[in-house]
Design a protein around this motif. Structure first.
Motif, PDB file in Angstrom:
ATOM      1  N   THR A  34      -4.319   6.436  -4.376  1.00 24.38           N
ATOM      2  CA  THR A  34      -3.208   5.528  -4.630  1.00 24.38           C
ATOM      3  C   THR A  34      -3.712   4.154  -5.042  1.00 24.38           C
ATOM      4  O   THR A  34      -4.895   3.848  -4.916  1.00 24.38           O
ATOM      5  N   VAL A  35      -2.810   3.345  -5.546  1.00 27.16           N
ATOM      6  CA  VAL A  35      -3.137   1.964  -5.914  1.00 27.16           C
ATOM      7  C   VAL A  35      -2.226   1.026  -5.129  1.00 27.16           C
ATOM      8  O   VAL A  35      -1.011   1.065  -5.304  1.00 27.16           O
ATOM      9  N   SER A  78      -5.427   0.695  14.385  1.00 27.39           N
ATOM     10  CA  SER A  78      -4.343   0.439  15.336  1.00 27.39           C
ATOM     11  C   SER A  78      -4.216  -1.048  15.633  1.00 27.39           C
ATOM     12  O   SER A  78      -3.106  -1.599  15.666  1.00 27.39           O
ATOM     13  N   ARG A  79      -5.335  -1.715  15.848  1.00 32.62           N
ATOM     14  CA  ARG A  79      -5.294  -3.156  16.121  1.00 32.62           C
ATOM     15  C   ARG A  79      -4.776  -3.930  14.911  1.00 32.62           C
ATOM     16  O   ARG A  79      -3.988  -4.882  15.041  1.00 32.62           O
ATOM     17  N   LEU A  80      -5.193  -3.507  13.729  1.00 34.71           N
ATOM     18  CA  LEU A  80      -4.721  -4.158  12.509  1.00 34.71           C
ATOM     19  C   LEU A  80      -3.220  -3.932  12.322  1.00 34.71           C
ATOM     20  O   LEU A  80      -2.499  -4.837  11.888  1.00 34.71           O
ATOM     21  N   ALA A  81      -2.754  -2.749  12.674  1.00 35.36           N
ATOM     22  CA  ALA A  81      -1.326  -2.449  12.570  1.00 35.36           C
ATOM     23  C   ALA A  81      -0.519  -3.369  13.475  1.00 35.36           C
ATOM     24  O   ALA A  81       0.558  -3.853  13.092  1.00 35.36           O
ATOM     25  N   VAL A  82      -1.025  -3.632  14.677  1.00 37.77           N
ATOM     26  CA  VAL A  82      -0.343  -4.559  15.587  1.00 37.77           C
ATOM     27  C   VAL A  82      -0.257  -5.941  14.955  1.00 37.77           C
ATOM     28  O   VAL A  82       0.797  -6.595  14.969  1.00 37.77           O
ATOM     29  N   GLU A  83      -1.372  -6.392  14.376  1.00 39.84           N
ATOM     30  CA  GLU A  83      -1.406  -7.707  13.731  1.00 39.84           C
ATOM     31  C   GLU A  83      -0.398  -7.793  12.589  1.00 39.84           C
ATOM     32  O   GLU A  83       0.203  -8.849  12.347  1.00 39.84           O
ATOM     33  N   LYS A  84      -0.193  -6.689  11.893  1.00 43.03           N
ATOM     34  CA  LYS A  84       0.703  -6.665  10.736  1.00 43.03           C
ATOM     35  C   LYS A  84       2.163  -6.416  11.122  1.00 43.03           C
ATOM     36  O   LYS A  84       3.025  -6.333  10.247  1.00 43.03           O
ATOM     37  N   GLY A  85       2.433  -6.265  12.406  1.00 45.77           N
ATOM     38  CA  GLY A  85       3.807  -6.090  12.849  1.00 45.77           C
ATOM     39  C   GLY A  85       4.317  -4.670  12.809  1.00 45.77           C
ATOM     40  O   GLY A  85       5.541  -4.438  12.936  1.00 45.77           O
ATOM     41  N   VAL A  86       3.434  -3.691  12.636  1.00 44.55           N
ATOM     42  CA  VAL A  86       3.851  -2.289  12.676  1.00 44.55           C
ATOM     43  C   VAL A  86       4.281  -1.958  14.102  1.00 44.55           C
ATOM     44  O   VAL A  86       3.612  -2.317  15.067  1.00 44.55           O
ATOM     45  N   LYS A  87       5.387  -1.269  14.234  1.00 38.10           N
ATOM     46  CA  LYS A  87       5.951  -1.004  15.557  1.00 38.10           C
ATOM     47  C   LYS A  87       5.506   0.328  16.159  1.00 38.10           C
ATOM     48  O   LYS A  87       5.429   0.463  17.377  1.00 38.10           O
ATOM     49  N   SER A  92     -12.601  -0.231   5.129  1.00 44.38           N
ATOM     50  CA  SER A  92     -11.413  -0.852   5.725  1.00 44.38           C
ATOM     51  C   SER A  92     -10.847  -2.003   4.894  1.00 44.38           C
ATOM     52  O   SER A  92      -9.817  -2.579   5.287  1.00 44.38           O
ATOM     53  N   SER A  93     -11.451  -2.329   3.772  1.00 46.29           N
ATOM     54  CA  SER A  93     -11.006  -3.489   2.995  1.00 46.29           C
ATOM     55  C   SER A  93      -9.583  -3.338   2.465  1.00 46.29           C
ATOM     56  O   SER A  93      -8.895  -4.334   2.232  1.00 46.29           O
ATOM     57  N   GLY A  94      -9.117  -2.103   2.287  1.00 46.54           N
ATOM     58  CA  GLY A  94      -7.783  -1.891   1.748  1.00 46.54           C
ATOM     59  C   GLY A  94      -6.724  -1.595   2.794  1.00 46.54           C
ATOM     60  O   GLY A  94      -5.547  -1.393   2.455  1.00 46.54           O
ATOM     61  N   TRP A  95      -7.100  -1.611   4.065  1.00 50.33           N
ATOM     62  CA  TRP A  95      -6.164  -1.201   5.112  1.00 50.33           C
ATOM     63  C   TRP A  95      -5.032  -2.203   5.315  1.00 50.33           C
ATOM     64  O   TRP A  95      -3.875  -1.825   5.522  1.00 50.33           O
ATOM     65  N   ALA A  96      -5.350  -3.490   5.281  1.00 44.68           N
ATOM     66  CA  ALA A  96      -4.341  -4.511   5.544  1.00 44.68           C
ATOM     67  C   ALA A  96      -3.222  -4.459   4.515  1.00 44.68           C
ATOM     68  O   ALA A  96      -2.037  -4.586   4.855  1.00 44.68           O
ATOM     69  N   VAL A  97      -3.586  -4.253   3.251  1.00 44.86           N
ATOM     70  CA  VAL A  97      -2.583  -4.170   2.188  1.00 44.86           C
ATOM     71  C   VAL A  97      -1.675  -2.969   2.415  1.00 44.86           C
ATOM     72  O   VAL A  97      -0.449  -3.048   2.237  1.00 44.86           O
ATOM     73  N   ALA A  98      -2.259  -1.848   2.830  1.00 44.99           N
ATOM     74  CA  ALA A  98      -1.466  -0.637   3.070  1.00 44.99           C
ATOM     75  C   ALA A  98      -0.457  -0.838   4.192  1.00 44.99           C
ATOM     76  O   ALA A  98       0.649  -0.287   4.158  1.00 44.99           O
ATOM     77  N   LEU A  99      -0.807  -1.651   5.184  1.00 48.42           N
ATOM     78  CA  LEU A  99       0.042  -1.843   6.356  1.00 48.42           C
ATOM     79  C   LEU A  99       1.068  -2.965   6.188  1.00 48.42           C
ATOM     80  O   LEU A  99       1.970  -3.105   7.010  1.00 48.42           O
ATOM     81  N   GLU A 100       0.947  -3.739   5.136  1.00 48.32           N
ATOM     82  CA  GLU A 100       1.818  -4.897   4.939  1.00 48.32           C
ATOM     83  C   GLU A 100       3.284  -4.476   4.807  1.00 48.32           C
ATOM     84  O   GLU A 100       3.643  -3.648   3.979  1.00 48.32           O
TER      85      GLU A 100
END
Length: 275
Positions: free
Chosen positions: A36-37, A79-88, A45-53
């Motif tokens: 995906t793009v 999981s920790r990054l998801a918490v930071e991004k507001g994933v519930k 892990s460099s692309g994980w934050a964008v995916a979770l936004e």
């Protein structure tokens, strides 16, 4: 909030089915994988934050398996990054009977995020969509396993449980060990496929060392051979020889039987002999 649901592993056996079901319910679905793009790669892990936004919830299917080195750390970081991004809420597809999968589950829980864990083992679709297919088509499935019984489960049932956990209340903090309704050996599964196709399909047991040598000769990558060794020696030792009613509890119906799966798959022609 976009109310998007992220599917990690959206092209996989379960992820694809989860995405299709969510879309049919009118949910906003975001797929993330190496193709995906932007790309999502478990080894980068460099692309994980964008995916979770902007994501509310996510279905997480780790590839190739939670047993491989680095998987536990990756699940913890995600999981920790998801918490930071507001994933519930995260719904994790875990491995039944795998110590490393248990460690990955703990890493997820320690992040403090809402979660549902779905533990599963061998899928029906391993015979029709994965590495067992070639043997079935050729008329002989050769594996390093004997009479150990497995509660094979339909990937469609796993997807239905995942969708329930992603869209309905009452599943937060739950762990479901999903199985089919019966225990079968690999030989019995092959015999059922042979019966449904009307073909002569044999099942042959070999030693794990001989099987690994066959894979090496076929130039299969070493990390994949390691995983096969692990699955066929450590996990297939009888520890999973039990069935649960978790599918019934979540969905209000029993899991699909292997004979029904084999009948429907045979009708598609997927198991026709190699030309």
């Amino acid at each position: 909030m976009s109310n998007e649901i992220l599917i990690l592993g959206g092209s996989g056996k379960t992820g694809r089915r989860v995405a299709e079901r969510l879309a049919a319910k009118g949910k906003n679905v975001r797929l993330a994988s190496r193709s995906t793009v932007p790309a999502f790669d478990w080894t980068d892990s460099s692309g994980w934050a964008v995916a979770l936004e902007g994501v509310d919830a996510a279905y997480v299917s780790y590839q190739p398996d939670l047993a491989v080195p680095g998987a536990v750390e990756a699940i913890g970081t995600l999981s920790r990054l998801a918490v930071e991004k507001g994933v519930k809420h995260l719904v994790l597809l875990s491995g039944r009977g795998e110590d490393e999968a248990l460690a990955a589950e703990e890493a997820l829980k320690q992040s403090g995020i809402g979660y549902t864990i779905i533990r599963a083992s061998w899928f029906f679709q391993n015979f029709s969509e994965a590495f067992l297919l070639d043997g079935i088509q050729s008329g002989e499935l050769v594996l390093p396993v004997g009479n150990v019984k497995e509660p094979f489960i339909d990937a469609d049932d796993i997807a239905d449980v995942a969708v329930a956990a992603l869209t309905e209340p009452g599943h937060a903090g739950k762990t479901y060990a999903v199985t089919g309704s019966q225990l079968m050996t690999f030989g019995e599964a092959v015999a059922e496929i042979a019966r449904q196709t009307g073909r002569d399909i044999r099942f042959t047991t070999v030693e794990i060392g001989d099987y690994a040598a066959m894979l090496e000769q076929a130039q299969i990558p070493a990390d994949y051979i390691w995983l096969v060794r692990y699955l066929f020696t450590t996990v297939l030792d009888g520890r999973n020889e039990s069935v649960t009613d978790d599918v019934l509890q979540v969905l209000g119906r029993p899991p699909r039987g292997f004979a029904d799966f084999a009948r429907e798959a045979a009708a598609t022609g997927v198991w026709e002999g190699l030309k």
